[in-house]
Motif scaffolding. Structure first.
Motif, PDB file in Angstrom:
ATOM      1  N   MET A   1     -55.320  16.990 107.410  1.00 50.43           N
ATOM      2  CA  MET A   1     -55.868  17.339 106.006  1.00 50.43           C
ATOM      3  C   MET A   1     -57.377  17.058 106.575  1.00 50.43           C
ATOM      4  O   MET A   1     -57.677  16.252 106.987  1.00 50.43           O
ATOM      5  CB  MET A   1     -55.356  16.550 104.999  1.00 50.43           C
ATOM      6  CG  MET A   1     -54.211  16.838 104.506  1.00 50.43           C
ATOM      7  SD  MET A   1     -53.939  18.455 103.899  1.00 50.43           S
ATOM      8  CE  MET A   1     -55.362  18.607 102.827  1.00 50.43           C
ATOM      9  N   THR A   2     -58.132  18.192 106.099  1.00 51.14           N
ATOM     10  CA  THR A   2     -59.606  17.958 106.210  1.00 51.14           C
ATOM     11  C   THR A   2     -60.018  17.591 104.705  1.00 51.14           C
ATOM     12  O   THR A   2     -59.475  17.647 103.730  1.00 51.14           O
ATOM     13  CB  THR A   2     -60.273  19.427 106.333  1.00 51.14           C
ATOM     14  OG1 THR A   2     -59.965  20.267 105.247  1.00 51.14           O
ATOM     15  CG2 THR A   2     -59.797  19.845 107.837  1.00 51.14           C
ATOM     16  N   GLY A   3     -61.289  16.929 104.911  1.00 50.36           N
ATOM     17  CA  GLY A   3     -61.982  16.406 103.652  1.00 50.36           C
ATOM     18  C   GLY A   3     -62.516  17.319 102.464  1.00 50.36           C
ATOM     19  O   GLY A   3     -62.668  17.234 101.531  1.00 50.36           O
ATOM     20  N   THR A   4     -62.069  18.811 103.115  1.00 45.70           N
ATOM     21  CA  THR A   4     -62.662  19.744 102.242  1.00 45.70           C
ATOM     22  C   THR A   4     -61.299  20.616 101.571  1.00 45.70           C
ATOM     23  O   THR A   4     -61.439  21.289 100.743  1.00 45.70           O
ATOM     24  CB  THR A   4     -63.338  20.863 102.778  1.00 45.70           C
ATOM     25  OG1 THR A   4     -62.610  21.497 104.116  1.00 45.70           O
ATOM     26  CG2 THR A   4     -64.670  20.256 103.376  1.00 45.70           C
ATOM     27  N   ALA A   5     -59.943  20.002 101.837  1.00 46.71           N
ATOM     28  CA  ALA A   5     -59.005  20.628 101.269  1.00 46.71           C
ATOM     29  C   ALA A   5     -58.865  20.458  99.772  1.00 46.71           C
ATOM     30  O   ALA A   5     -59.335  19.488  99.037  1.00 46.71           O
ATOM     31  CB  ALA A   5     -57.735  19.828 101.645  1.00 46.71           C
ATOM     32  N   THR A   6     -58.492  21.370  98.928  1.00 44.04           N
ATOM     33  CA  THR A   6     -58.553  21.586  97.529  1.00 44.04           C
ATOM     34  C   THR A   6     -56.894  22.524  97.235  1.00 44.04           C
ATOM     35  O   THR A   6     -56.878  22.640  96.197  1.00 44.04           O
ATOM     36  CB  THR A   6     -59.444  22.535  96.844  1.00 44.04           C
ATOM     37  OG1 THR A   6     -59.759  23.702  97.362  1.00 44.04           O
ATOM     38  CG2 THR A   6     -60.939  21.871  97.138  1.00 44.04           C
ATOM     39  N   THR A   7     -56.226  22.296  97.862  1.00 44.92           N
ATOM     40  CA  THR A   7     -54.835  22.888  97.865  1.00 44.92           C
ATOM     41  C   THR A   7     -53.840  21.997  98.013  1.00 44.92           C
ATOM     42  O   THR A   7     -53.927  21.027  98.888  1.00 44.92           O
ATOM     43  CB  THR A   7     -54.603  24.252  98.511  1.00 44.92           C
ATOM     44  OG1 THR A   7     -54.676  24.064 100.006  1.00 44.92           O
ATOM     45  CG2 THR A   7     -55.723  25.289  98.165  1.00 44.92           C
ATOM     46  N   ALA A   8     -52.774  22.130  97.309  1.00 46.58           N
ATOM     47  CA  ALA A   8     -51.445  21.200  97.196  1.00 46.58           C
ATOM     48  C   ALA A   8     -50.321  22.050  96.721  1.00 46.58           C
ATOM     49  O   ALA A   8     -50.562  22.972  96.160  1.00 46.58           O
ATOM     50  CB  ALA A   8     -51.624  19.963  96.623  1.00 46.58           C
ATOM     51  N   VAL A   9     -49.301  21.595  97.134  1.00 44.63           N
ATOM     52  CA  VAL A   9     -48.038  22.224  96.574  1.00 44.63           C
ATOM     53  C   VAL A   9     -47.359  21.370  95.533  1.00 44.63           C
ATOM     54  O   VAL A   9     -47.145  20.072  95.690  1.00 44.63           O
ATOM     55  CB  VAL A   9     -46.881  22.419  97.724  1.00 44.63           C
ATOM     56  CG1 VAL A   9     -45.527  22.883  97.174  1.00 44.63           C
ATOM     57  CG2 VAL A   9     -47.324  23.132  98.916  1.00 44.63           C
ATOM     58  N   GLY A  10     -47.172  21.885  94.461  1.00 35.48           N
ATOM     59  CA  GLY A  10     -46.188  21.141  93.312  1.00 35.48           C
ATOM     60  C   GLY A  10     -44.793  21.637  93.043  1.00 35.48           C
ATOM     61  O   GLY A  10     -44.562  22.791  93.124  1.00 35.48           O
ATOM     62  N   ILE A  11     -43.690  20.779  93.111  1.00 32.05           N
ATOM     63  CA  ILE A  11     -42.347  21.220  92.911  1.00 32.05           C
ATOM     64  C   ILE A  11     -42.240  20.489  91.615  1.00 32.05           C
ATOM     65  O   ILE A  11     -42.362  19.379  91.453  1.00 32.05           O
ATOM     66  CB  ILE A  11     -41.435  20.704  93.927  1.00 32.05           C
ATOM     67  CG1 ILE A  11     -41.859  21.412  95.403  1.00 32.05           C
ATOM     68  CG2 ILE A  11     -40.060  21.074  93.603  1.00 32.05           C
ATOM     69  CD1 ILE A  11     -41.785  22.873  95.493  1.00 32.05           C
ATOM     70  N   ASP A  12     -41.373  21.269  90.583  1.00 32.39           N
ATOM     71  CA  ASP A  12     -40.929  20.813  89.421  1.00 32.39           C
ATOM     72  C   ASP A  12     -39.417  20.889  89.254  1.00 32.39           C
ATOM     73  O   ASP A  12     -39.034  21.968  89.131  1.00 32.39           O
ATOM     74  CB  ASP A  12     -41.576  21.495  88.304  1.00 32.39           C
ATOM     75  CG  ASP A  12     -41.648  21.003  86.844  1.00 32.39           C
ATOM     76  OD1 ASP A  12     -40.693  19.812  86.852  1.00 32.39           O
ATOM     77  OD2 ASP A  12     -41.972  21.649  85.922  1.00 32.39           O
ATOM     78  N   ILE A  13     -38.828  19.764  89.237  1.00 32.77           N
ATOM     79  CA  ILE A  13     -37.380  19.857  89.339  1.00 32.77           C
ATOM     80  C   ILE A  13     -36.763  19.555  87.818  1.00 32.77           C
ATOM     81  O   ILE A  13     -37.196  18.697  87.165  1.00 32.77           O
ATOM     82  CB  ILE A  13     -36.778  18.628  90.110  1.00 32.77           C
ATOM     83  CG1 ILE A  13     -37.234  18.891  91.395  1.00 32.77           C
ATOM     84  CG2 ILE A  13     -35.207  18.597  90.213  1.00 32.77           C
ATOM     85  CD1 ILE A  13     -36.849  17.682  92.643  1.00 32.77           C
ATOM     86  N   GLY A  14     -36.185  20.588  87.471  1.00 29.60           N
ATOM     87  CA  GLY A  14     -35.645  20.318  85.915  1.00 29.60           C
ATOM     88  C   GLY A  14     -34.034  20.596  86.088  1.00 29.60           C
ATOM     89  O   GLY A  14     -33.357  20.649  87.230  1.00 29.60           O
ATOM     90  N   GLY A  15     -33.584  20.408  84.757  1.00 28.12           N
ATOM     91  CA  GLY A  15     -32.006  20.431  84.654  1.00 28.12           C
ATOM     92  C   GLY A  15     -31.412  21.747  85.122  1.00 28.12           C
ATOM     93  O   GLY A  15     -30.259  21.673  85.369  1.00 28.12           O
ATOM     94  N   THR A  16     -32.064  22.831  84.787  1.00 30.44           N
ATOM     95  CA  THR A  16     -31.728  24.304  84.895  1.00 30.44           C
ATOM     96  C   THR A  16     -32.331  24.982  86.086  1.00 30.44           C
ATOM     97  O   THR A  16     -31.615  25.917  86.632  1.00 30.44           O
ATOM     98  CB  THR A  16     -31.707  25.010  83.920  1.00 30.44           C
ATOM     99  OG1 THR A  16     -33.148  24.910  83.394  1.00 30.44           O
ATOM    100  CG2 THR A  16     -30.891  24.147  82.603  1.00 30.44           C
TER     101      THR A  16
END
Length: 273
Positions: A1-16
């Protein structure tokens, strides 16, 4: 990672369903289409891991250098899941964070789903720049809650499980959106139940703001005006994307990249580790 990164992945685990996207955390917006796959029947750990891997492959963000946050429907402490909401009981007392890190071959940030939704609304939504005590509630299959005081998350509040005075069942059973569907309630009848719940929260905590999330928040005009509370109550801005955005925000803060020192410290302080 560089110090200028502003992105990331989000995963949302639900019951369905299991949802994910790449997130621009300078604005709190999705950079990709939201990918969703069904939560495997039974929701055992190995099957959920395969489904999360499928989401990452469809997003084409399997690179371990991209920070990854995972939201999960359970009490989470020190990377362990201590409860199981609409997933297998196998998750109770399970070293979930280590399991996902080994299975995905990368570091992740792992937290309760309602907590990360609270982070999203605090950073980019209805609770942004609000002082005092904010209580976020997600109304869905159950009632998830996030408690935020002066910009810091108090993790794993689980206020949906408060017991109704004089009754055996908790408020989640009585007032979640699933109760409205199960009992085929009209909006006004459901609002009467919500009135009891939010009045009880108001008495116990004297919050400065209620934020109402979950998919039903898109119909907020049909039930929020029916509530009579001393506390301001508003719909969440990010609705069903809040888990994705909040999980990504926590992941990026964990990497200490792309945010100022002050923001990084605040976000890191909101983790459930």
């Amino acid at each position: 990672m560089t110090g200028t990164a502003t992105t990331a992945v989000g995963i949302d685990i639900g019951g369905t369903g299991i949802k994910g996207a790449l997130v621009d955390l300078s604005q709190g917006k999705l950079l990709t289409d939201r990918i969703k796959v069904p939560t495997p029947k039974g929701a055992e750990p190995d099957d959920v891991l395969k489904a999360v891997t499928e989401v990452l492959e469809k997003l084409e963000v399997t690179d371990a250098d991209v920070p990854l946050g995972v939201a999960f429907p359970a009490i989470v402490k020190n990377g362990r899941t201590l409860s199981a909401a609409n997933v297998a009981d196998t998750w109770i007392g399970f070293e979930a964070e280590a399991f996902f890190e080994k299975g995905l071959g990368r570091q992740i940030h792992f937290a309760n789903d309602a907590d990360v939704a609270g982070v999203a609304e605090m950073r980019y939504g209805a609770a942004k720049d609000r002082d005092g005590l904010v209580l976020l509630t997600t109304l869905g299959t159950g009632i998830g809650t996030a408690m935020i005081y002066k910009g810091v998350l108090v993790p794993n509040s689980e206020l949906g499980h408060l017991h109704r005075p004089g009754h055996k069942k908790d408020f989640e059973h009585y007032a979640a959106y699933s109760a409205m569907e199960r009992e085929e309630l009209e909006w006004d009848a459901w609002a009467e139940r919500l009135q009891q719940y939010y009045s009880h929260l108001e008495f116990l905590f004297t919050p400065d703001l209620f934020v109402v999330g979950g998919g039903v928040s898109k119909h907020a005009d049909k039930f929020l005006p029916l509530l009579d509370l001393e506390t301001e109550i508003v719909p969440a801005v990010h609705r069903n994307n809040a888990g994705i955005i909040g999980a990504a925000a926590l992941a990026l803060a964990g990497e200490d990249s792309g945010v100022s020192v002050g923001e990084g410290e605040d976000l890191a302080g909101t983790t459930a580790r």
